[in-house]
Design a protein around this motif. Structure first.
Motif, PDB file in Angstrom:
ATOM      1  N   SER A 110      45.379  28.582  35.103  1.00  0.00           N
ATOM      2  CA  SER A 110      45.013  28.178  36.462  1.00  0.00           C
ATOM      3  C   SER A 110      45.486  26.758  36.757  1.00  0.00           C
ATOM      4  CB  SER A 110      43.531  28.384  36.769  1.00  0.00           C
ATOM      5  OG  SER A 110      42.733  27.872  35.762  1.00  0.00           O
ATOM      6  N   GLU A 111      45.487  25.896  35.746  1.00  0.00           N
ATOM      7  CA  GLU A 111      46.018  24.539  35.975  1.00  0.00           C
ATOM      8  C   GLU A 111      47.512  24.584  36.262  1.00  0.00           C
ATOM      9  OE1 GLU A 111      44.579  22.410  32.546  1.00  0.00           O
ATOM     10  OE2 GLU A 111      42.552  22.181  33.420  1.00  0.00           O
ATOM     11  N   ARG A 112      48.225  25.446  35.530  1.00  0.00           N
ATOM     12  CA  ARG A 112      49.673  25.598  35.763  1.00  0.00           C
ATOM     13  C   ARG A 112      49.939  26.132  37.182  1.00  0.00           C
ATOM     14  NH1 ARG A 112      51.038  29.678  32.347  1.00  0.00           N
ATOM     15  NH2 ARG A 112      51.665  31.042  34.052  1.00  0.00           N
ATOM     16  N   LEU A 113      49.134  27.109  37.597  1.00  0.00           N
ATOM     17  CA  LEU A 113      49.305  27.697  38.933  1.00  0.00           C
ATOM     18  C   LEU A 113      48.949  26.703  40.039  1.00  0.00           C
ATOM     19  CD1 LEU A 113      47.781  31.214  38.196  1.00  0.00           C
ATOM     20  CD2 LEU A 113      50.195  30.760  38.668  1.00  0.00           C
ATOM     21  N   ARG A 114      47.985  25.820  39.741  1.00  0.00           N
ATOM     22  CA  ARG A 114      47.621  24.777  40.707  1.00  0.00           C
ATOM     23  C   ARG A 114      48.773  23.786  40.856  1.00  0.00           C
ATOM     24  NH1 ARG A 114      44.570  23.552  44.259  1.00  0.00           N
ATOM     25  NH2 ARG A 114      43.477  21.714  43.521  1.00  0.00           N
ATOM     26  N   THR A 115      49.346  23.392  39.734  1.00  0.00           N
ATOM     27  CA  THR A 115      50.444  22.425  39.740  1.00  0.00           C
ATOM     28  C   THR A 115      51.646  22.973  40.500  1.00  0.00           C
ATOM     29  OG1 THR A 115      49.693  21.723  37.572  1.00  0.00           O
ATOM     30  CG2 THR A 115      51.843  20.939  38.239  1.00  0.00           C
ATOM     31  N   SER A 116      51.935  24.264  40.284  1.00  0.00           N
ATOM     32  CA  SER A 116      53.106  24.858  40.948  1.00  0.00           C
ATOM     33  C   SER A 116      52.821  25.173  42.417  1.00  0.00           C
ATOM     34  CB  SER A 116      53.518  26.145  40.234  1.00  0.00           C
ATOM     35  OG  SER A 116      52.595  27.174  40.535  1.00  0.00           O
ATOM     36  N   GLY A 117      51.541  25.066  42.813  1.00  0.00           N
ATOM     37  CA  GLY A 117      51.184  25.357  44.205  1.00  0.00           C
ATOM     38  C   GLY A 117      50.902  26.825  44.480  1.00  0.00           C
ATOM     39  N   ALA A 118      50.977  27.669  43.437  1.00  0.00           N
ATOM     40  CA  ALA A 118      50.714  29.103  43.627  1.00  0.00           C
ATOM     41  C   ALA A 118      49.240  29.358  43.925  1.00  0.00           C
ATOM     42  CB  ALA A 118      51.140  29.887  42.393  1.00  0.00           C
ATOM     43  N   LEU A 119      48.391  28.492  43.356  1.00  0.00           N
ATOM     44  CA  LEU A 119      46.944  28.619  43.547  1.00  0.00           C
ATOM     45  C   LEU A 119      46.511  27.475  44.446  1.00  0.00           C
ATOM     46  CD1 LEU A 119      45.129  30.736  42.166  1.00  0.00           C
ATOM     47  CD2 LEU A 119      44.622  29.054  40.411  1.00  0.00           C
ATOM     48  N   GLU A 120      45.950  27.796  45.608  1.00  0.00           N
ATOM     49  CA  GLU A 120      45.650  26.696  46.536  1.00  0.00           C
ATOM     50  C   GLU A 120      44.345  25.967  46.237  1.00  0.00           C
ATOM     51  OE1 GLU A 120      44.446  29.301  50.432  1.00  0.00           O
ATOM     52  OE2 GLU A 120      46.480  29.451  49.621  1.00  0.00           O
ATOM     53  N   ALA A 121      43.459  26.615  45.489  1.00  0.00           N
ATOM     54  CA  ALA A 121      42.203  25.942  45.126  1.00  0.00           C
ATOM     55  C   ALA A 121      41.877  26.302  43.692  1.00  0.00           C
ATOM     56  CB  ALA A 121      41.084  26.403  46.056  1.00  0.00           C
ATOM     57  N   PRO A 122      41.116  25.466  43.008  1.00  0.00           N
ATOM     58  CA  PRO A 122      40.731  25.832  41.636  1.00  0.00           C
ATOM     59  C   PRO A 122      39.899  27.108  41.681  1.00  0.00           C
ATOM     60  CG  PRO A 122      40.037  23.581  42.188  1.00  0.00           C
ATOM     61  CD  PRO A 122      40.501  24.209  43.451  1.00  0.00           C
ATOM     62  N   PRO A 123      40.020  27.951  40.666  1.00  0.00           N
ATOM     63  CA  PRO A 123      39.199  29.163  40.682  1.00  0.00           C
ATOM     64  C   PRO A 123      37.721  28.798  40.548  1.00  0.00           C
ATOM     65  CG  PRO A 123      40.351  28.958  38.578  1.00  0.00           C
ATOM     66  CD  PRO A 123      40.848  27.857  39.456  1.00  0.00           C
ATOM     67  N   THR A 124      36.862  29.627  41.106  1.00  0.00           N
ATOM     68  CA  THR A 124      35.423  29.396  41.006  1.00  0.00           C
ATOM     69  C   THR A 124      34.918  29.873  39.643  1.00  0.00           C
ATOM     70  OG1 THR A 124      34.887  31.578  41.865  1.00  0.00           O
ATOM     71  CG2 THR A 124      35.117  29.812  43.490  1.00  0.00           C
ATOM     72  N   PHE A 125      33.691  29.517  39.351  1.00  0.00           N
ATOM     73  CA  PHE A 125      32.995  29.958  38.139  1.00  0.00           C
ATOM     74  C   PHE A 125      33.079  31.484  38.014  1.00  0.00           C
ATOM     75  CE2 PHE A 125      28.807  31.220  36.281  1.00  0.00           C
ATOM     76  CZ  PHE A 125      28.931  30.622  35.034  1.00  0.00           C
ATOM     77  N   PHE A 126      32.735  32.187  39.091  1.00  0.00           N
ATOM     78  CA  PHE A 126      32.704  33.650  39.045  1.00  0.00           C
ATOM     79  C   PHE A 126      34.111  34.231  38.873  1.00  0.00           C
ATOM     80  CE2 PHE A 126      32.355  37.967  40.862  1.00  0.00           C
ATOM     81  CZ  PHE A 126      31.363  38.468  40.035  1.00  0.00           C
ATOM     82  N   GLU A 127      35.099  33.619  39.523  1.00  0.00           N
ATOM     83  CA  GLU A 127      36.479  34.099  39.365  1.00  0.00           C
ATOM     84  C   GLU A 127      36.949  33.959  37.922  1.00  0.00           C
ATOM     85  OE1 GLU A 127      38.269  33.298  43.857  1.00  0.00           O
ATOM     86  OE2 GLU A 127      38.279  31.670  42.400  1.00  0.00           O
ATOM     87  N   VAL A 128      36.621  32.834  37.297  1.00  0.00           N
ATOM     88  CA  VAL A 128      37.027  32.616  35.907  1.00  0.00           C
ATOM     89  C   VAL A 128      36.350  33.634  34.993  1.00  0.00           C
ATOM     90  CG1 VAL A 128      36.807  31.020  33.943  1.00  0.00           C
ATOM     91  CG2 VAL A 128      37.713  30.210  36.136  1.00  0.00           C
ATOM     92  N   LEU A 129      35.050  33.868  35.197  1.00  0.00           N
ATOM     93  CA  LEU A 129      34.346  34.842  34.354  1.00  0.00           C
ATOM     94  C   LEU A 129      34.894  36.249  34.552  1.00  0.00           C
ATOM     95  CD1 LEU A 129      30.666  33.625  34.472  1.00  0.00           C
ATOM     96  CD2 LEU A 129      32.361  33.326  32.694  1.00  0.00           C
ATOM     97  N   THR A 130      35.217  36.586  35.801  1.00  0.00           N
ATOM     98  CA  THR A 130      35.783  37.908  36.094  1.00  0.00           C
ATOM     99  C   THR A 130      37.124  38.064  35.379  1.00  0.00           C
ATOM    100  OG1 THR A 130      34.664  37.924  38.241  1.00  0.00           O
ATOM    101  CG2 THR A 130      36.493  39.455  37.971  1.00  0.00           C
ATOM    102  N   ALA A 131      37.941  37.024  35.425  1.00  0.00           N
ATOM    103  CA  ALA A 131      39.242  37.059  34.744  1.00  0.00           C
ATOM    104  C   ALA A 131      39.058  37.207  33.227  1.00  0.00           C
ATOM    105  CB  ALA A 131      40.038  35.798  35.070  1.00  0.00           C
ATOM    106  N   ILE A 132      38.105  36.464  32.664  1.00  0.00           N
ATOM    107  CA  ILE A 132      37.855  36.547  31.213  1.00  0.00           C
ATOM    108  C   ILE A 132      37.472  37.984  30.844  1.00  0.00           C
ATOM    109  CG2 ILE A 132      36.346  35.809  29.311  1.00  0.00           C
ATOM    110  CD1 ILE A 132      36.132  33.051  30.774  1.00  0.00           C
ATOM    111  N   ALA A 133      36.573  38.583  31.622  1.00  0.00           N
ATOM    112  CA  ALA A 133      36.132  39.961  31.344  1.00  0.00           C
ATOM    113  C   ALA A 133      37.310  40.925  31.401  1.00  0.00           C
ATOM    114  CB  ALA A 133      35.063  40.387  32.349  1.00  0.00           C
TER     115      ALA A 133
END
Length: 200
Positions: A110-133
């Protein structure tokens, strides 16, 4: 390689994410999981929304599938004591070390995607947990996964799945500041998990 987070680093990373609060919309989770090759498409799933009883429905569905000899991933929220309770495989919690390892991969990506501009905001707590699952279930080659909606349905991070069946338990007034102040508005948000050609 990726530095595996210590338990303390992992806790502070998750705490930091919680500051971003709740953000509705699927673009972030779609971009994040796209970078991992869409792990949620690696196995069939069941998707459960509703105001009350959705956790119980998920537990019963997972149990029934397990009794039929399937390897079942189960993703629920919230947790009571430890965040790992949200992610289970065959009834067992994700091991803390696996949780931290995958969390580290998600953070780095997510940090890489933020740097490249692909991700416009940091992922939320729930988004990160969903991705981990979703990543854990792919890694463990589950036969099927059961995903409980965090809140609402339409814009919930879990709603990127196309399930075998969508389940909506009963609907009542809850989370009105996000979902609307009438049963009709809340039902509309829940109905957002209904997909073309998927039984409900």
């Amino acid at each position: 390689g990726i530095q595996v987070m210590t338990a303390r680093e992992c806790r502070s990373y998750l705490k930091h994410l919680e500051r971003f609060g709740i953000k509705l919309g699927l673009d972030n989770i779609r971009t994040l999981l796209g970078a991992f090759g869409d792990p949620h498409r690696a196995y069939p799933c069941v998707h459960v929304a509703g105001t009350n009883g959705k956790g119980s429905a998920c537990a019963m569905i997972a149990e029934a599938l397990e009794m039929n000899g399937l390897r079942v991933g189960l993703y629920t929220s919230p947790h009571l004591v430890r965040v790992e309770e949200r992610i289970r495989l065959g009834g067992k919690l994700i091991p803390a070390a696996a949780f931290r390892r995958i969390a580290g991969e998600v953070r780095e990506t997510s940090e890489r995607l933020r740097t490249s501009g692909a991700l416009e905001a940091p992922p939320t707590f729930f988004e990160v947990l969903t991705a981990i699952a979703m990543l854990y279930f792919r890694e463990k080659k589950v036969d099927i996964a059961v995903f409980e909606v965090g809140m609402g349905g339409r814009f919930d991070a879990t709603n990127i799945v196309t399930p075998l069946v969508s389940v909506i338990t009963n609907i009542a007034l809850d989370h009105q500041e996000y979902l609307g102040d009438t049963l009709g508005k809340i039902a509309f948000e829940m109905a957002g998990i209904i997909k073309p050609g998927v039984p409900i």
